[in-house]
Scaffold this active site. Sequence first.
Site, mmCIF file in Angstrom:
data_model
loop_
_atom_site.group_PDB
_atom_site.id
_atom_site.type_symbol
_atom_site.label_atom_id
_atom_site.label_comp_id
_atom_site.label_asym_id
_atom_site.label_seq_id
_atom_site.Cartn_x
_atom_site.Cartn_y
_atom_site.Cartn_z
ATOM 1 N N GLY A 184 0.833 -1.208 0.000
ATOM 2 C CA GLY A 184 0.000 0.000 0.000
ATOM 3 C C GLY A 184 0.866 1.255 0.000
ATOM 4 C CD GLU A 207 -1.225 1.565 -4.338
ATOM 5 O OE1 GLU A 207 -0.980 1.772 -3.148
ATOM 6 O OE2 GLU A 207 -2.381 1.378 -4.781
ATOM 7 C CG HIS A 447 11.384 39.024 2.212
ATOM 8 N ND1 HIS A 447 11.445 38.048 1.235
ATOM 9 C CD2 HIS A 447 12.633 39.554 2.295
ATOM 10 C CE1 HIS A 447 12.672 38.008 0.744
ATOM 11 N NE2 HIS A 447 13.414 38.915 1.381
HETATM 12 P P1 NAD Z 1 -4.709 4.744 2.257
HETATM 13 O O1 NAD Z 1 -6.110 4.625 1.810
HETATM 14 O O2 NAD Z 1 -4.063 6.072 2.357
HETATM 15 O O3 NAD Z 1 -3.776 3.892 1.263
HETATM 16 C C1 NAD Z 1 -3.948 2.526 1.048
HETATM 17 C C2 NAD Z 1 -3.233 2.134 -0.243
HETATM 18 O O4 NAD Z 1 -3.202 0.734 -0.314
HETATM 19 C C3 NAD Z 1 -3.946 2.660 -1.481
HETATM 20 O O5 NAD Z 1 -3.027 3.285 -2.326
HETATM 21 C C4 NAD Z 1 -4.519 1.389 -2.095
HETATM 22 O O6 NAD Z 1 -4.610 1.432 -3.494
HETATM 23 C C5 NAD Z 1 -3.495 0.350 -1.650
HETATM 24 N N1 NAD Z 1 -4.001 -1.023 -1.616
HETATM 25 C C6 NAD Z 1 -5.222 -1.447 -1.205
HETATM 26 N N2 NAD Z 1 -5.290 -2.792 -1.305
HETATM 27 C C7 NAD Z 1 -4.102 -3.216 -1.779
HETATM 28 C C8 NAD Z 1 -3.569 -4.489 -2.090
HETATM 29 N N3 NAD Z 1 -4.279 -5.609 -1.925
HETATM 30 N N4 NAD Z 1 -2.295 -4.566 -2.568
HETATM 31 C C9 NAD Z 1 -1.572 -3.453 -2.739
HETATM 32 N N5 NAD Z 1 -2.024 -2.209 -2.470
HETATM 33 C C10 NAD Z 1 -3.276 -2.104 -1.983
HETATM 34 O O7 NAD Z 1 -4.646 3.925 3.631
HETATM 35 P P2 NAD Z 1 -3.531 3.844 4.752
HETATM 36 O O8 NAD Z 1 -2.229 4.339 4.264
HETATM 37 O O9 NAD Z 1 -3.635 2.445 5.281
HETATM 38 O O10 NAD Z 1 -4.052 4.836 5.835
HETATM 39 C C11 NAD Z 1 -5.304 4.584 6.477
HETATM 40 C C12 NAD Z 1 -6.030 5.856 6.785
HETATM 41 O O11 NAD Z 1 -5.348 6.575 7.785
HETATM 42 C C13 NAD Z 1 -6.162 6.726 5.576
HETATM 43 O O12 NAD Z 1 -7.516 7.032 5.395
HETATM 44 C C14 NAD Z 1 -5.384 7.935 5.890
HETATM 45 O O13 NAD Z 1 -6.038 9.101 5.483
HETATM 46 C C15 NAD Z 1 -5.248 7.915 7.406
HETATM 47 N N6 NAD Z 1 -3.935 8.454 7.743
HETATM 48 C C16 NAD Z 1 -3.735 9.793 7.588
HETATM 49 C C17 NAD Z 1 -2.491 10.330 7.847
HETATM 50 C C18 NAD Z 1 -2.263 11.803 7.639
HETATM 51 O O14 NAD Z 1 -3.242 12.533 7.604
HETATM 52 N N7 NAD Z 1 -1.042 12.264 7.489
HETATM 53 C C19 NAD Z 1 -1.446 9.515 8.232
HETATM 54 C C20 NAD Z 1 -1.683 8.166 8.352
HETATM 55 C C21 NAD Z 1 -2.946 7.648 8.098
#
Ligand code: NAD
Length: 468
Positions: A184, A207, A447
């Site tokens: 992911g 991914e 600035h």
């Molecule tokens: P995410 O939805 O950001 O990303 C998940 C990724 O995994 C996607 O790109 C998806 O296409 C991929 N994916 C899904 N199934 C897959 C598979 N079988 N094989 C390969 N790739 C696959 O989810 P996350 O990174 O797990 O984060 C979870 C949640 O936590 C998110 O909604 C995110 O917004 C939140 N979060 C936010 C922050 C921040 O605001 N900075 C930080 C960490 C987490």
Amino acid sequence: MDTYDVLVIGGGPAGYVAAIRAAQLGLKTACVDAFERNGKASLGGTCLNVGCIPSKAMLDSSERFEMVQHELSDHGIDVAGATLNLARMLARKDAVVDKMSGGVSFLFKKNKVTSLHGLGRLVRQDQGGWVVAVGGTEVAAKHVIIATGSNPRELPIAPFGGNVLDNAGALALTEVPARLGVIGAGVIGVELGSVWRRLGAQVTVLEALPGFLSAADPAVAREALKQLQKQGLDFHFSVRIETVEDTGAGVRVVYTEKDQQVTVEFDKLIVAIGRVPNTRGLGAEDVGLELDERGFVRTDAHYRTNLPNVYAVGDVIGGAMLAHKAEEEGVAVVELIAGQAGHVNYDVVPWVIYTSPEIAWAGMTEAQAKERGHDVKVGQFPFSANGRAAGHNDTRGFVKVVADAASDRILGVHMVGPNVSELIGEAVAVMEFAGSSEDLARIVHAHPTLSEVVKEAALGVEKRTIHA
Ligand code: NAD
């Protein structure tokens, strides 16, 4: 039985904020939370315990390590023999979490919110309100707010445990894995992948989708990917994971990429493929609480569930899984309960990804604006033309402002570069006041600051940047 005006189930950003706001409004409030860290109750939910706060602590520490090793020499500072003390780095992260979680307990006491520990379960309706079981006891409340958050989504062929880590496991590794796999390339994947890469791991990110950060502006995503690849993160897109085997010594992953089957061995594997709503132990089925087909609690625009006087906010109702979105919903639902006009503007919720460079945006991308029928004008300005960025020795990235061609109203602002997690706040404020690119361009910006890049990008909408 103790009786409350409001009982909040869940002590994360949605729940604890709702509880504090309820108490501020004079409602007798309790918050029940089940989270435990090291065998002790720890308020703050995923964000505070195993999410935003500890990951940012580790991102900060690992960035300093990287800086000492690779960047300080550019500043004329030679440091010999910098070594990593991971145990101390983790202890500092844990201390930050303890402090922030203790802060929530303090705020509860200050606001006279009763803190209850355990799983909250809806039991039955009673005199227009609800009886909720908490551990071995029952309490009654006129209004119940469900704010039970979310859990990491498991890959069915790679259950969490052993060498297969979720976000919590990935923040608690006691050794730097030589080879780290990440499934992911989402927010968690790139943030935690960055942490361990900086600390010495060889990181491979697998991914499923063909592109990187599909929710972001494509130019921002391209620039971010280029920079992350330059740092050594090895991305593979359009990948299908075939098998995952925890061998005890490590993890063997077989995946298909461009019709080729590849077998790769990792020491640890982080699975970060999104999150699922957490309704465990809530008694949803017993009381007939309606969930949608993906398991989220179904609510109307005022956060009301199908059950009288039961509301839900935060990750458990879906939408952007962001702590700040959850907090605002927590405030809004309580204000609605109190007869006020609580409201969240979902059109202007900032997104921030804490990689290096940072990524941030709010509002529509250029493509989304066009899809919604806007003619757009776009201004863009690079950090490479900014004196403060040059002084920092970090001139990567740019700011892009998307405005409606007819009204000049700002529709979206997209950033990749140094400190954009902070710079996005100005864009959000201007957009929240329905400001135009000209408004933003005419604001006096100090600035030399990085914020001048935001002003210049706004000037760029009318093709009148000064410094590029
Ligand atoms: P995410 O939805 O950001 O990303 C998940 C990724 O995994 C996607 O790109 C998806 O296409 C991929 N994916 C899904 N199934 C897959 C598979 N079988 N094989 C390969 N790739 C696959 O989810 P996350 O990174 O797990 O984060 C979870 C949640 O936590 C998110 O909604 C995110 O917004 C939140 N979060 C936010 C922050 C921040 O605001 N900075 C930080 C960490 C987490």
